[in-house]
Motif scaffolding. Structure first.
Motif, PDB file in Angstrom:
ATOM      1  N   LEU A 114       0.838  -1.195   0.000  1.00 52.72           N
ATOM      2  CA  LEU A 114       0.000   0.000   0.000  1.00 52.72           C
ATOM      3  C   LEU A 114       0.876   1.248   0.000  1.00 52.72           C
ATOM      4  O   LEU A 114       0.622   2.196  -0.751  1.00 52.72           O
ATOM      5  CB  LEU A 114      -0.941   0.014   1.209  1.00 52.72           C
ATOM      6  N   GLN A 115       1.902   1.250   0.818  1.00 53.34           N
ATOM      7  CA  GLN A 115       2.801   2.398   0.864  1.00 53.34           C
ATOM      8  C   GLN A 115       3.473   2.614  -0.489  1.00 53.34           C
ATOM      9  O   GLN A 115       3.579   3.759  -0.952  1.00 53.34           O
ATOM     10  CB  GLN A 115       3.843   2.199   1.956  1.00 53.34           C
ATOM     11  N   ASP A 116       3.909   1.539  -1.129  1.00 53.52           N
ATOM     12  CA  ASP A 116       4.518   1.649  -2.462  1.00 53.52           C
ATOM     13  C   ASP A 116       3.521   2.205  -3.470  1.00 53.52           C
ATOM     14  O   ASP A 116       3.875   3.036  -4.310  1.00 53.52           O
ATOM     15  CB  ASP A 116       5.041   0.294  -2.936  1.00 53.52           C
ATOM     16  N   PHE A 117       2.264   1.757  -3.403  1.00 57.50           N
ATOM     17  CA  PHE A 117       1.226   2.248  -4.302  1.00 57.50           C
ATOM     18  C   PHE A 117       1.028   3.749  -4.117  1.00 57.50           C
ATOM     19  O   PHE A 117       0.946   4.506  -5.089  1.00 57.50           O
ATOM     20  CB  PHE A 117      -0.090   1.493  -4.050  1.00 57.50           C
ATOM     21  N   LEU A 118       0.959   4.169  -2.877  1.00 55.50           N
ATOM     22  CA  LEU A 118       0.750   5.592  -2.591  1.00 55.50           C
ATOM     23  C   LEU A 118       1.902   6.446  -3.098  1.00 55.50           C
ATOM     24  O   LEU A 118       1.691   7.522  -3.649  1.00 55.50           O
ATOM     25  CB  LEU A 118       0.568   5.798  -1.083  1.00 55.50           C
ATOM     26  N   LEU A 119       3.114   5.954  -2.932  1.00 54.45           N
ATOM     27  CA  LEU A 119       4.291   6.710  -3.359  1.00 54.45           C
ATOM     28  C   LEU A 119       4.468   6.680  -4.876  1.00 54.45           C
ATOM     29  O   LEU A 119       4.642   7.727  -5.506  1.00 54.45           O
ATOM     30  CB  LEU A 119       5.550   6.151  -2.677  1.00 54.45           C
ATOM     31  N   ALA A 120       4.434   5.478  -5.451  1.00 51.39           N
ATOM     32  CA  ALA A 120       4.772   5.322  -6.870  1.00 51.39           C
ATOM     33  C   ALA A 120       3.611   5.651  -7.805  1.00 51.39           C
ATOM     34  O   ALA A 120       3.796   6.318  -8.820  1.00 51.39           O
ATOM     35  CB  ALA A 120       5.268   3.903  -7.117  1.00 51.39           C
ATOM     36  N   ARG A 121       2.438   5.189  -7.484  1.00 56.49           N
ATOM     37  CA  ARG A 121       1.306   5.342  -8.410  1.00 56.49           C
ATOM     38  C   ARG A 121       0.550   6.647  -8.214  1.00 56.49           C
ATOM     39  O   ARG A 121       0.034   7.220  -9.163  1.00 56.49           O
ATOM     40  CB  ARG A 121       0.340   4.166  -8.262  1.00 56.49           C
ATOM     41  N   LEU A 122       0.460   7.097  -6.952  1.00 57.45           N
ATOM     42  CA  LEU A 122      -0.297   8.323  -6.693  1.00 57.45           C
ATOM     43  C   LEU A 122       0.597   9.536  -6.477  1.00 57.45           C
ATOM     44  O   LEU A 122       0.107  10.650  -6.377  1.00 57.45           O
ATOM     45  CB  LEU A 122      -1.230   8.142  -5.496  1.00 57.45           C
ATOM     46  N   GLY A 123       1.900   9.315  -6.379  1.00 57.95           N
ATOM     47  CA  GLY A 123       2.829  10.432  -6.253  1.00 57.95           C
ATOM     48  C   GLY A 123       2.824  11.112  -4.893  1.00 57.95           C
ATOM     49  O   GLY A 123       3.235  12.266  -4.780  1.00 57.95           O
ATOM     50  N   LEU A 124       2.384  10.409  -3.867  1.00 61.76           N
ATOM     51  CA  LEU A 124       2.391  10.966  -2.520  1.00 61.76           C
ATOM     52  C   LEU A 124       3.846  11.139  -2.077  1.00 61.76           C
ATOM     53  O   LEU A 124       4.687  10.290  -2.352  1.00 61.76           O
ATOM     54  CB  LEU A 124       1.655  10.012  -1.563  1.00 61.76           C
ATOM     55  N   SER A 125       4.147  12.221  -1.409  1.00 60.38           N
ATOM     56  CA  SER A 125       5.518  12.433  -0.938  1.00 60.38           C
ATOM     57  C   SER A 125       5.786  11.547   0.278  1.00 60.38           C
ATOM     58  O   SER A 125       4.859  11.144   0.998  1.00 60.38           O
ATOM     59  CB  SER A 125       5.735  13.896  -0.568  1.00 60.38           C
ATOM     60  N   SER A 126       7.059  11.279   0.515  1.00 54.43           N
ATOM     61  CA  SER A 126       7.420  10.449   1.677  1.00 54.43           C
ATOM     62  C   SER A 126       7.069  11.176   2.977  1.00 54.43           C
ATOM     63  O   SER A 126       6.681  10.541   3.961  1.00 54.43           O
ATOM     64  CB  SER A 126       8.885  10.050   1.643  1.00 54.43           C
ATOM     65  N   ASN A 127       7.173  12.507   2.986  1.00 49.54           N
ATOM     66  CA  ASN A 127       6.789  13.264   4.189  1.00 49.54           C
ATOM     67  C   ASN A 127       5.302  13.122   4.475  1.00 49.54           C
ATOM     68  O   ASN A 127       4.893  12.950   5.623  1.00 49.54           O
ATOM     69  CB  ASN A 127       7.150  14.739   4.037  1.00 49.54           C
ATOM     70  N   ALA A 128       4.475  13.201   3.425  1.00 48.07           N
ATOM     71  CA  ALA A 128       3.032  13.053   3.597  1.00 48.07           C
ATOM     72  C   ALA A 128       2.697  11.642   4.069  1.00 48.07           C
ATOM     73  O   ALA A 128       1.855  11.464   4.950  1.00 48.07           O
ATOM     74  CB  ALA A 128       2.302  13.363   2.291  1.00 48.07           C
ATOM     75  N   LEU A 129       3.371  10.658   3.500  1.00 53.51           N
ATOM     76  CA  LEU A 129       3.137   9.271   3.912  1.00 53.51           C
ATOM     77  C   LEU A 129       3.509   9.082   5.378  1.00 53.51           C
ATOM     78  O   LEU A 129       2.748   8.480   6.142  1.00 53.51           O
ATOM     79  CB  LEU A 129       3.922   8.308   3.026  1.00 53.51           C
ATOM     80  N   ASN A 130       4.660   9.600   5.781  1.00 53.67           N
ATOM     81  CA  ASN A 130       5.090   9.446   7.171  1.00 53.67           C
ATOM     82  C   ASN A 130       4.125  10.120   8.133  1.00 53.67           C
ATOM     83  O   ASN A 130       3.818   9.571   9.198  1.00 53.67           O
ATOM     84  CB  ASN A 130       6.507   9.983   7.356  1.00 53.67           C
ATOM     85  N   LEU A 131       3.638  11.296   7.773  1.00 53.66           N
ATOM     86  CA  LEU A 131       2.627  11.972   8.595  1.00 53.66           C
ATOM     87  C   LEU A 131       1.383  11.105   8.716  1.00 53.66           C
ATOM     88  O   LEU A 131       0.838  10.905   9.805  1.00 53.66           O
ATOM     89  CB  LEU A 131       2.274  13.328   7.994  1.00 53.66           C
ATOM     90  N   GLY A 132       0.928  10.578   7.582  1.00 49.50           N
ATOM     91  CA  GLY A 132      -0.255   9.727   7.576  1.00 49.50           C
ATOM     92  C   GLY A 132      -0.077   8.473   8.415  1.00 49.50           C
ATOM     93  O   GLY A 132      -0.980   8.067   9.149  1.00 49.50           O
ATOM     94  N   LEU A 133       1.094   7.851   8.309  1.00 56.19           N
ATOM     95  CA  LEU A 133       1.361   6.633   9.083  1.00 56.19           C
ATOM     96  C   LEU A 133       1.317   6.920  10.585  1.00 56.19           C
ATOM     97  O   LEU A 133       0.716   6.160  11.353  1.00 56.19           O
ATOM     98  CB  LEU A 133       2.720   6.040   8.700  1.00 56.19           C
ATOM     99  N   ARG A 134       1.941   8.015  10.985  1.00 55.63           N
ATOM    100  CA  ARG A 134       1.931   8.366  12.422  1.00 55.63           C
ATOM    101  C   ARG A 134       0.514   8.662  12.900  1.00 55.63           C
ATOM    102  O   ARG A 134       0.092   8.209  13.962  1.00 55.63           O
ATOM    103  CB  ARG A 134       2.838   9.572  12.681  1.00 55.63           C
ATOM    104  N   GLN A 135      -0.227   9.429  12.110  1.00 54.96           N
ATOM    105  CA  GLN A 135      -1.577   9.811  12.512  1.00 54.96           C
ATOM    106  C   GLN A 135      -2.513   8.604  12.510  1.00 54.96           C
ATOM    107  O   GLN A 135      -3.361   8.467  13.387  1.00 54.96           O
ATOM    108  CB  GLN A 135      -2.109  10.915  11.602  1.00 54.96           C
ATOM    109  N   ALA A 136      -2.359   7.716  11.524  1.00 50.06           N
ATOM    110  CA  ALA A 136      -3.201   6.512  11.457  1.00 50.06           C
ATOM    111  C   ALA A 136      -2.972   5.636  12.682  1.00 50.06           C
ATOM    112  O   ALA A 136      -3.918   5.076  13.240  1.00 50.06           O
ATOM    113  CB  ALA A 136      -2.908   5.734  10.176  1.00 50.06           C
TER     114      ALA A 136
END
Length: 70
Positions: A15-37
């Motif tokens: 899922l993380q790879d999909f968000l980064l590679a396919r949707l272009g989410l930044s690693s900072n946004a992903l890390n924020l989301g992971l912490r908040q989730a």
């Protein structure tokens, strides 16, 4: 804030790879989301959407992708 009454599983690497590679989410946004989730015990895609990091269309793409896994 999205708070679930049932603990949510951690977001998979796929899922993380999909968000980064396919949707272009930044690693900072992903890390924020992971912490908040983890803090809210909420699904990562919903948290990302609630923070405005995913559009409704992107959220639907994630949900479609998740439904096709397995």
């Amino acid at each position: 804030m999205v708070v679930c009454s049932h603990p949510q599983p951690a977001a998979s690497n796929e899922l993380q790879d999909f968000l980064l590679a396919r949707l272009g989410l930044s690693s900072n946004a992903l890390n924020l989301g992971l912490r908040q989730a983890e803090l809210e015990q909420a699904p990562l895609p919903i948290v990302l959407w609630s923070f405005g990091l995913l559009s409704l269309e992107q959220l639907q793409q994630v949900l479609d992708w998740e439904n096709n896994q397995g």
